[in-house]
Design an enzyme around this catalytic site. Structure first.
Site, PDB file in Angstrom:
ATOM      1  N   HIS A 186       0.571  -1.400  -0.139  1.00 32.69           N
ATOM      2  CA  HIS A 186      -0.291  -0.594  -0.144  1.00 32.69           C
ATOM      3  C   HIS A 186       1.138   1.219  -0.157  1.00 32.69           C
ATOM      4  O   HIS A 186       0.644   1.890  -0.553  1.00 32.69           O
ATOM      5  CB  HIS A 186      -0.500   0.255   1.215  1.00 32.69           C
ATOM      6  CG  HIS A 186      -2.132  -0.884   0.854  1.00 32.69           C
ATOM      7  ND1 HIS A 186      -2.042  -1.917   2.810  1.00 32.69           N
ATOM      8  CD2 HIS A 186      -2.936  -1.614   0.113  1.00 32.69           C
ATOM      9  CE1 HIS A 186      -3.591  -2.504   1.580  1.00 32.69           C
ATOM     10  NE2 HIS A 186      -3.766  -2.927   0.999  1.00 32.69           N
TER      11      HIS A 186
ATOM     12  N   ARG B 121      -2.799  -6.237  -8.401  1.00 28.03           N
ATOM     13  CA  ARG B 121      -0.947  -7.363  -8.128  1.00 28.03           C
ATOM     14  C   ARG B 121      -2.029  -8.097  -8.817  1.00 28.03           C
ATOM     15  O   ARG B 121      -1.089  -8.694  -9.770  1.00 28.03           O
ATOM     16  CB  ARG B 121      -1.362  -7.999  -6.612  1.00 28.03           C
ATOM     17  CG  ARG B 121      -1.373  -6.685  -5.820  1.00 28.03           C
ATOM     18  CD  ARG B 121      -1.418  -7.076  -3.893  1.00 28.03           C
ATOM     19  NE  ARG B 121      -3.044  -6.928  -3.749  1.00 28.03           N
ATOM     20  CZ  ARG B 121      -3.573  -7.404  -2.851  1.00 28.03           C
ATOM     21  NH1 ARG B 121      -3.166  -7.224  -1.557  1.00 28.03           N
ATOM     22  NH2 ARG B 121      -5.262  -7.815  -2.738  1.00 28.03           N
TER      23      ARG B 121
ATOM     24  N   SER C 243      -3.324  -7.496   3.362  1.00 31.93           N
ATOM     25  CA  SER C 243      -3.501  -7.324   4.462  1.00 31.93           C
ATOM     26  C   SER C 243      -3.922  -8.823   5.272  1.00 31.93           C
ATOM     27  O   SER C 243      -3.664  -8.955   6.120  1.00 31.93           O
ATOM     28  CB  SER C 243      -4.317  -6.593   4.679  1.00 31.93           C
ATOM     29  OG  SER C 243      -3.970  -4.811   4.558  1.00 31.93           O
TER      30      SER C 243
ATOM     31  N   LYS D 166     -16.201  -6.249   5.241  1.00 31.83           N
ATOM     32  CA  LYS D 166     -15.265  -6.988   5.960  1.00 31.83           C
ATOM     33  C   LYS D 166     -15.129  -7.172   7.596  1.00 31.83           C
ATOM     34  O   LYS D 166     -15.612  -6.429   8.223  1.00 31.83           O
ATOM     35  CB  LYS D 166     -13.849  -7.025   5.639  1.00 31.83           C
ATOM     36  CG  LYS D 166     -13.187  -7.185   3.418  1.00 31.83           C
ATOM     37  CD  LYS D 166     -12.277  -6.089   4.023  1.00 31.83           C
ATOM     38  CE  LYS D 166     -11.568  -6.916   2.084  1.00 31.83           C
ATOM     39  NZ  LYS D 166     -10.699  -6.404   1.864  1.00 31.83           N
TER      40      LYS D 166
END
Ligand code: PNS
Length: 163
Positions: free
Chosen positions: A18, A95, A132, A42
């Site tokens: 990040h 990514r 994460s 989440k």
């Protein structure tokens, strides 16, 4: 021309991936605002306040450019928030191909709502697999995470997982 990029995410917690995206975006735009978003889909390990504090500590750790700021969005649409900030773009990191599937619909909806484009920056080689979720899983199992997060985040993860 002044150009503000909004860089939104859960950042639960912020990773070196990040930070790399934020620093690189800060070279393209006049200002970058990292926005910690409360994502009800989440379950977060850290509160929004804890995430903001880790971002500030991490940015200080790696001496990031001064045109990066941190903000929060607890509710409401990101596109409306970005419009209200007069943002030129929303920035996201890319990514793997899984990110394409996840990000493209959001980019389209945000464009429809606000006419603000999403600009994707590819992950830096070597950080393309860092997430994460993976960091939290490795930390929970007592594995090494120093290659993926700053020392400030590592300390907070250790503290949180001890409780
Ligand atoms: O890091 P994340 O959890 O993948 O980031 C997703 C996030 C927070 C950027 C996205 O869920 C979001 O923009 N939420 C704000 C509410 C909103 O605008 N939802 C519609 C998205 S098209």
């Amino acid at each position: 021309m002044n150009s503000l990029a909004i860089y939104p995410g859960s950042f639960d917690p912020i990773t070196l991936g990040h930070i790399s995206v934020a620093i690189r975006a800060a070279k393209v735009f006049s200002a970058v605002q990292i926005v910690v978003v409360h994502n009800p889909n989440k379950v977060a390990l850290f509160s929004v306040e804890e995430r903001v504090s880790m971002i500030h500590a991490s940015l200080a750790d790696v001496s990031t450019p001064s045109n990066i700021s941190v903000s929060t969005l607890e509710s409401g649409l990101l596109a409306e928030y970005a419009s209200a900030q007069a943002a030129s773009a929303i920035v996201k990191g890319f990514r793997t191909s899984a990110d394409v599937e996840y990000e493209l619909p959001m980019a389209k909806v945000n464009l429809d709502i606000s006419a603000i484009e999403t600009v994707f920056l590819p992950a830096e080689p070597g950080l393309g697999f860092v997430s994460s979720s993976l960091v939290k899983e490795v930390a929970r199992l007592g594995g090494p995470i120093e290659h993926y997060v700053t020392s400030a985040v590592r300390a907070e993860l250790e503290r949180k997982l001890q409780n």
